[in-house]
Design a protein around this motif. Structure first.
Motif, PDB file in Angstrom:
ATOM      1  N   SER A   9       0.864  -1.189   0.000  1.00  0.00           N
ATOM      2  CA  SER A   9       0.000   0.000   0.000  1.00  0.00           C
ATOM      3  C   SER A   9       0.896   1.233   0.000  1.00  0.00           C
ATOM      4  O   SER A   9       2.019   1.178   0.501  1.00  0.00           O
ATOM      5  CB  SER A   9      -0.941   0.004   1.205  1.00  0.00           C
ATOM      6  OG  SER A   9      -0.248   0.435   2.353  1.00  0.00           O
ATOM      7  N   TYR A  10       0.393   2.302  -0.572  1.00  0.00           N
ATOM      8  CA  TYR A  10       1.249   3.468  -0.817  1.00  0.00           C
ATOM      9  C   TYR A  10       0.750   4.707  -0.095  1.00  0.00           C
ATOM     10  O   TYR A  10      -0.431   4.856   0.179  1.00  0.00           O
ATOM     11  CB  TYR A  10       1.297   3.765  -2.327  1.00  0.00           C
ATOM     12  CG  TYR A  10       1.859   2.639  -3.131  1.00  0.00           C
ATOM     13  CD1 TYR A  10       1.023   1.674  -3.688  1.00  0.00           C
ATOM     14  CD2 TYR A  10       3.229   2.530  -3.345  1.00  0.00           C
ATOM     15  CE1 TYR A  10       1.543   0.632  -4.425  1.00  0.00           C
ATOM     16  CE2 TYR A  10       3.759   1.491  -4.090  1.00  0.00           C
ATOM     17  CZ  TYR A  10       2.903   0.551  -4.622  1.00  0.00           C
ATOM     18  OH  TYR A  10       3.420  -0.477  -5.358  1.00  0.00           O
ATOM     19  N   PHE A  11       1.695   5.590   0.170  1.00  0.00           N
ATOM     20  CA  PHE A  11       1.349   6.908   0.679  1.00  0.00           C
ATOM     21  C   PHE A  11       2.467   7.864   0.295  1.00  0.00           C
ATOM     22  O   PHE A  11       3.587   7.437  -0.031  1.00  0.00           O
ATOM     23  CB  PHE A  11       1.129   6.897   2.196  1.00  0.00           C
ATOM     24  CG  PHE A  11       2.358   6.489   2.972  1.00  0.00           C
ATOM     25  CD1 PHE A  11       2.676   5.147   3.132  1.00  0.00           C
ATOM     26  CD2 PHE A  11       3.180   7.438   3.533  1.00  0.00           C
ATOM     27  CE1 PHE A  11       3.809   4.771   3.828  1.00  0.00           C
ATOM     28  CE2 PHE A  11       4.315   7.062   4.235  1.00  0.00           C
ATOM     29  CZ  PHE A  11       4.633   5.731   4.379  1.00  0.00           C
ATOM     30  N   SER A  12       2.155   9.161   0.322  1.00  0.00           N
ATOM     31  CA  SER A  12       3.175  10.159  -0.017  1.00  0.00           C
ATOM     32  C   SER A  12       2.725  11.513   0.505  1.00  0.00           C
ATOM     33  O   SER A  12       1.548  11.864   0.387  1.00  0.00           O
ATOM     34  CB  SER A  12       3.334  10.207  -1.538  1.00  0.00           C
ATOM     35  OG  SER A  12       4.254  11.215  -1.897  1.00  0.00           O
ATOM     36  N   SER A  13       3.630  12.246   1.080  1.00  0.00           N
ATOM     37  CA  SER A  13       3.260  13.576   1.589  1.00  0.00           C
ATOM     38  C   SER A  13       2.963  14.503   0.415  1.00  0.00           C
ATOM     39  O   SER A  13       3.501  14.330  -0.675  1.00  0.00           O
ATOM     40  CB  SER A  13       4.373  14.159   2.456  1.00  0.00           C
ATOM     41  OG  SER A  13       5.578  14.143   1.750  1.00  0.00           O
ATOM     42  N   ILE A  14       2.091  15.470   0.669  1.00  0.00           N
ATOM     43  CA  ILE A  14       1.700  16.370  -0.424  1.00  0.00           C
ATOM     44  C   ILE A  14       2.670  17.539  -0.511  1.00  0.00           C
ATOM     45  O   ILE A  14       3.277  17.915   0.492  1.00  0.00           O
ATOM     46  CB  ILE A  14       0.258  16.886  -0.239  1.00  0.00           C
ATOM     47  CG1 ILE A  14       0.096  17.576   1.114  1.00  0.00           C
ATOM     48  CG2 ILE A  14      -0.736  15.762  -0.394  1.00  0.00           C
ATOM     49  CD1 ILE A  14      -1.254  18.258   1.282  1.00  0.00           C
ATOM     50  N   PRO A  15       2.830  18.115  -1.692  1.00  0.00           N
ATOM     51  CA  PRO A  15       3.706  19.284  -1.816  1.00  0.00           C
ATOM     52  C   PRO A  15       3.154  20.424  -0.967  1.00  0.00           C
ATOM     53  O   PRO A  15       1.970  20.743  -1.053  1.00  0.00           O
ATOM     54  CB  PRO A  15       3.662  19.640  -3.300  1.00  0.00           C
ATOM     55  CG  PRO A  15       2.662  18.782  -3.914  1.00  0.00           C
ATOM     56  CD  PRO A  15       2.197  17.763  -2.953  1.00  0.00           C
ATOM     57  N   SER A  16       4.006  20.977  -0.141  1.00  0.00           N
ATOM     58  CA  SER A  16       3.509  21.991   0.798  1.00  0.00           C
ATOM     59  C   SER A  16       3.953  23.401   0.438  1.00  0.00           C
ATOM     60  O   SER A  16       3.515  24.356   1.040  1.00  0.00           O
ATOM     61  CB  SER A  16       3.972  21.657   2.213  1.00  0.00           C
ATOM     62  OG  SER A  16       5.377  21.516   2.217  1.00  0.00           O
ATOM     63  N   SER A  17       4.852  23.530  -0.505  1.00  0.00           N
ATOM     64  CA  SER A  17       5.280  24.893  -0.856  1.00  0.00           C
ATOM     65  C   SER A  17       4.983  25.153  -2.320  1.00  0.00           C
ATOM     66  O   SER A  17       5.281  24.334  -3.190  1.00  0.00           O
ATOM     67  CB  SER A  17       6.768  25.083  -0.570  1.00  0.00           C
ATOM     68  OG  SER A  17       7.522  24.169  -1.315  1.00  0.00           O
ATOM     69  N   LEU A  18       4.367  26.296  -2.549  1.00  0.00           N
ATOM     70  CA  LEU A  18       4.016  26.685  -3.918  1.00  0.00           C
ATOM     71  C   LEU A  18       5.181  27.397  -4.590  1.00  0.00           C
ATOM     72  O   LEU A  18       6.027  27.973  -3.925  1.00  0.00           O
ATOM     73  CB  LEU A  18       2.841  27.660  -3.897  1.00  0.00           C
ATOM     74  CG  LEU A  18       1.445  27.067  -3.797  1.00  0.00           C
ATOM     75  CD1 LEU A  18       0.431  28.192  -3.722  1.00  0.00           C
ATOM     76  CD2 LEU A  18       1.144  26.188  -4.993  1.00  0.00           C
ATOM     77  N   ASP A  19       5.162  27.381  -5.932  1.00  0.00           N
ATOM     78  CA  ASP A  19       6.142  28.194  -6.678  1.00  0.00           C
ATOM     79  C   ASP A  19       5.785  29.669  -6.497  1.00  0.00           C
ATOM     80  O   ASP A  19       4.732  30.005  -5.977  1.00  0.00           O
ATOM     81  CB  ASP A  19       6.064  27.848  -8.172  1.00  0.00           C
ATOM     82  CG  ASP A  19       6.570  26.449  -8.443  1.00  0.00           C
ATOM     83  OD1 ASP A  19       6.091  25.835  -9.417  1.00  0.00           O
ATOM     84  OD2 ASP A  19       7.416  25.968  -7.670  1.00  0.00           O
ATOM     85  N   THR A  20       6.666  30.540  -6.954  1.00  0.00           N
ATOM     86  CA  THR A  20       6.387  31.990  -6.863  1.00  0.00           C
ATOM     87  C   THR A  20       5.230  32.328  -7.803  1.00  0.00           C
ATOM     88  O   THR A  20       4.902  31.551  -8.708  1.00  0.00           O
ATOM     89  CB  THR A  20       7.621  32.811  -7.283  1.00  0.00           C
ATOM     90  OG1 THR A  20       7.974  32.434  -8.624  1.00  0.00           O
ATOM     91  CG2 THR A  20       8.797  32.539  -6.359  1.00  0.00           C
ATOM     92  N   ILE A  21       4.664  33.499  -7.592  1.00  0.00           N
ATOM     93  CA  ILE A  21       3.519  33.932  -8.413  1.00  0.00           C
ATOM     94  C   ILE A  21       3.917  34.025  -9.884  1.00  0.00           C
ATOM     95  O   ILE A  21       3.115  33.763 -10.782  1.00  0.00           O
ATOM     96  CB  ILE A  21       2.989  35.283  -7.899  1.00  0.00           C
ATOM     97  CG1 ILE A  21       2.222  35.059  -6.595  1.00  0.00           C
ATOM     98  CG2 ILE A  21       2.074  35.934  -8.915  1.00  0.00           C
ATOM     99  CD1 ILE A  21       1.646  36.320  -6.005  1.00  0.00           C
ATOM    100  N   ASP A  22       5.190  34.387 -10.134  1.00  0.00           N
ATOM    101  CA  ASP A  22       5.648  34.550 -11.520  1.00  0.00           C
ATOM    102  C   ASP A  22       5.747  33.222 -12.262  1.00  0.00           C
ATOM    103  O   ASP A  22       5.743  33.188 -13.486  1.00  0.00           O
ATOM    104  CB  ASP A  22       7.046  35.198 -11.544  1.00  0.00           C
ATOM    105  CG  ASP A  22       6.995  36.625 -11.042  1.00  0.00           C
ATOM    106  OD1 ASP A  22       8.031  37.133 -10.577  1.00  0.00           O
ATOM    107  OD2 ASP A  22       5.918  37.228 -11.117  1.00  0.00           O
TER     108      ASP A  22
END
Lengths: 240, 183
Positions: free
Chosen positions: A181-194
């Motif tokens: 069975s699988y799991f993975s943390s979600i991306p928590s930081s977004l790229d810059t607005i640009d």
């Protein structure tokens, strides 16, 4: 000699224009040329800023065009297919539920949960992490056993059967299977607005569509029977 | 006929005229240079002013658009999660051995007299099946069906071996199959 005297008497008529010409040349070199360079740089900067504005405008249009409800549903579905945290109890309960559904019986289960789920607030972990379960199970006929395996691979969260051994011969030895069975943390930081918008591509849509019929079962957590004893409160045997 | 120039003006007078001519040229150059300088200075500075204004205008518009985009950060975050998830889900699905599909196909191709007693699947999609056939006819039928190009194209290898007859008249055999690749 007379000629030299003649030139010297009329020196202003030579010197003044010469000074003006030299001044003009210096002014051209020190003021006008740098100014034209500045104009070229400003032109370049204007071109870049305009391109940036177009790109940001396109990003804004894309974001405004997204149906928020549909997006929320898709995200929720994708997280149900691949959760962010390990949950051993839920997975075991799922196996129990599927066994009940296919009228099979789980004889034993082995799992190595490893480290309890932790989520780093800043780290994005793109790699999959997994839990491996080893089950021994039995059923009345081979169809029940195969159904059990199929249900495991067609339910959410996603699991992969790596090996199995189905036994319907008369020796009554249980069947076995290894499930990941699988799991993975979600991306928590977004790229810059640009940064350009990370759109969901057609391939991503196809992948999610391929599992849209997978079932998410209502997981009933297994109840742990209460320990029997004279008191439910343990007393400290070393207390005075 | 050869042309000959004869200057009737005396030497001193000629010198004076040359000096005056040089002075006139210098004066002309000075005036022209001054006008040219003023013109280019005015032109370059006004162009700079206009471009500066345009750049500031575009920068102002960029700030407004960025502010609007900032209101949609949550949506952007959800898109990022969705993209991340679909990529990883694709990886999981690609990793499947496909053994269940192969088993299902074999069951579909098996005639009625064939029973799969023990089925063992490995990590690379290979299947080993201890099967039993009620009679030679069913076994023959199974082998014919598995030999059909339409069926065998789905497998990398199919092997039937260890055929043995039991005292009840049934035939046990080992069926080994390797799929074409992960599903």
């Amino acid at each position: 000699m007379e000629r030299v005297e003649f030139i010297c008497k009329r020196w202003r008529l030579f010197v003044l224009p010469l000074v003006v010409i030299i001044f003009c040349l210096l002014a051209l070199a020190m003021v006008v040329l740098p100014q034209f360079k500045k104009v070229t740089d400003l032109n370049q900067q204007l071109k870049i800023e305009r391109e940036k504005l177009v790109a940001l405008g396109a990003k804004l249009a894309d974001l405004e065009g997204i149906d928020e409800m549909v997006l929320g549903e898709r995200v929720s579905f994708s997280l149900s297919a691949l959760p962010k945290n390990k949950d051993v109890m839920k997975t075991i309960s799922l196996f129990n539920g599927l066994a009940q559904l296919t009228q099979t019986q789980i004889d034993s289960l082995e799992v190595s949960p490893g480290e309890i789920a932790t989520e780093s607030p800043t780290m994005v972990d793109p790699d999959l992490e997994n839990l491996t379960f080893r089950l021994k199970f039995s059923g009345e006929n081979s169809q029940q056993l195969v159904d059990f395996l199929n249900q495991i691979e067609q339910s959410l969260p996603l699991m992969n059967i790596t090996t199995f051994r189905l036994n319907t011969a008369g020796d009554f030895s249980p069947s076995q299977l290894t499930v990941v069975s699988y799991f993975s943390s979600i991306p928590s930081s977004l790229d810059t607005i640009d940064a350009p918008l990370k759109k969901v591509a057609k391939e991503d849509e196809l992948i999610l569509d391929s599992i849209k019929d997978y079932k998410k079962y209502q997981i009933v957590l297994m109840e742990v029977p209460e320990a029997t004893g004279t008191s439910s409160v343990r007393t400290d045997p070393f207390a005075n | 006929m050869l042309k000959t120039e004869v200057n009737l003006i005396p030497g001193e007078e000629r010198f004076t005229q040359d000096i005056v001519s040089i002075q006139k040229r210098l004066r002309f150059l000075a005036i022209f240079g001054t006008i040219f300088l003023i013109g280019t200075v005015l032109f370059s500075f006004s162009l700079t002013f206009i471009l500066n204004f345009q750049v500031q205008d575009v920068s102002r518009q960029i700030l407004l658009v960025k502010k609007k985009i900032d209101e949609y950060r949550q949506r952007e975050g959800e898109l990022l999660i969705l993209k991340n998830r679909s990529g990883l889900i694709g990886k999981i699905l690609k990793d499947r051995t496909g053994s269940l599909m192969i088993l299902s196909e074999l069951k579909n191709e098996s005639p009625e007299g064939i029973t799969f007693e023990v089925v063992e699947a490995g990590m690379k999609g290979e299947l080993k099946i201890l099967a039993r056939s009620a009679d030679l006819f069913s076994l023959n039928e199974l082998m014919n069906r598995l030999s059909d190009p339409e069926v065998s194209k789905n497998f990398k290898a199919i092997e039937v071996s260890s055929i043995n007859r039991s005292s009840e008249g049934t035939y046990g055999f080992l069926l080994e199959v390797v799929g074409n690749g992960k599903s």
